[in-house]
Write a protein that holds these residues in place. Structure first.
Motif, PDB file in Angstrom:
ATOM      1  N   ASP A   1      -8.551   3.812  -1.666  1.00  0.00           N
ATOM      2  CA  ASP A   1      -9.331   2.849  -0.887  1.00  0.00           C
ATOM      3  C   ASP A   1      -9.830   3.441   0.422  1.00  0.00           C
ATOM      4  N   GLU A   2      -9.133   4.443   0.910  1.00  0.00           N
ATOM      5  CA  GLU A   2      -9.553   5.087   2.162  1.00  0.00           C
ATOM      6  C   GLU A   2      -9.193   6.565   2.108  1.00  0.00           C
TER       7      GLU A   2
ATOM      8  N   ARG B   1      -9.772   9.862   4.851  1.00  0.00           N
ATOM      9  CA  ARG B   1     -10.300  10.326   6.133  1.00  0.00           C
ATOM     10  C   ARG B   1      -9.892  11.780   6.341  1.00  0.00           C
TER      11      ARG B   1
ATOM     12  N   ARG C   1      -5.201   6.299   1.622  1.00  0.00           N
ATOM     13  CA  ARG C   1      -4.538   4.995   1.521  1.00  0.00           C
ATOM     14  C   ARG C   1      -4.991   4.315   0.240  1.00  0.00           C
ATOM     15  N   LYS C   2      -4.027   3.737  -0.474  1.00  0.00           N
ATOM     16  CA  LYS C   2      -4.304   2.989  -1.707  1.00  0.00           C
ATOM     17  C   LYS C   2      -3.588   1.647  -1.611  1.00  0.00           C
ATOM     18  N   GLN C   3      -4.364   0.569  -1.731  1.00  0.00           N
ATOM     19  CA  GLN C   3      -3.768  -0.770  -1.777  1.00  0.00           C
ATOM     20  C   GLN C   3      -3.092  -0.929  -3.133  1.00  0.00           C
TER      21      GLN C   3
ATOM     22  N   ARG D   1       0.838  -1.199   0.000  1.00  0.00           N
ATOM     23  CA  ARG D   1       0.000   0.000   0.000  1.00  0.00           C
ATOM     24  C   ARG D   1       0.876   1.253   0.000  1.00  0.00           C
TER      25      ARG D   1
ATOM     26  N   GLU E   1       0.447   5.432   1.412  1.00  0.00           N
ATOM     27  CA  GLU E   1      -0.370   6.321   2.227  1.00  0.00           C
ATOM     28  C   GLU E   1       0.138   7.747   2.108  1.00  0.00           C
TER      29      GLU E   1
ATOM     30  N   GLN F   1     -12.191  10.182  -3.463  1.00  0.00           N
ATOM     31  CA  GLN F   1     -12.804   8.982  -2.896  1.00  0.00           C
ATOM     32  C   GLN F   1     -12.822   7.826  -3.890  1.00  0.00           C
TER      33      GLN F   1
END
Length: 146
Positions: free
Chosen positions: A123-124, A126, A140-142, A84, A86, A119
């Motif tokens: 993947d996330e 916040r 965050r990106k896988q 991942r 971030e 979005q």
């Protein structure tokens, strides 16, 4: 990858929130991807492009909406792991006005797509207000290999 493990590549950039300084963000992204390649991390091109787009979009939003040009500073931390990547932005602007849900506006709208694009690209995503003084944006990106 275990939570709390050290990143394989890390880059921090601190800058004034000015649109004419965004090349520093591009450079940080290039640095972390190159450092990852040196360590055998080669994610799919689409994942890289989506993450880069999301990071640039958040940085641009901070520059355009956080306050007077040059009156706000932010720090970006990019952390690349085997599985991942971030991004953590922290800025000293006032709290942003955020929609309840980030939806894509009609195609005739001239703005308002930023958070919806972010979005969809990661993947996330916040946001939180830190101690009433700073904004924190986390992405965050896988990563899947080629």
């Amino acid at each position: 990858m275990a939570v709390g493990s050290a990143p394989l590549a890390l880059r921090r950039v601190q800058m004034q929130a000015r649109s004419d300084r965004l090349e520093g963000i591009h450079g940080a992204l290039e640095h972390v991807w190159a450092a990852g390649e040196d360590r055998g991390i080669r994610p799919a091109l689409r994942a890289r492009m989506e993450f880069d787009l999301a990071v640039i979009e958040v940085a641009t939003n901070i520059c355009e909406h956080a306050g007077p040009a040059g009156g706000v500073t932010f720090e970006l931390e990019l952390s690349l792991y085997a599985d991942r990547i971030e991004a953590r932005f922290e800025d000293d602007a006032g709290p942003p006005v955020l929609p309840a849900r980030a939806e894509m506006p009609p195609h005739t709208a001239e703005s308002g797509r930023g958070l919806a694009i972010v979005q969809r690209a990661v993947d996330e995503m916040r946001y939180e207000r830190l101690g009433g003084r700073n904004n924190l944006w986390f992405l965050r990106k896988q990563l899947q290999p080629y």
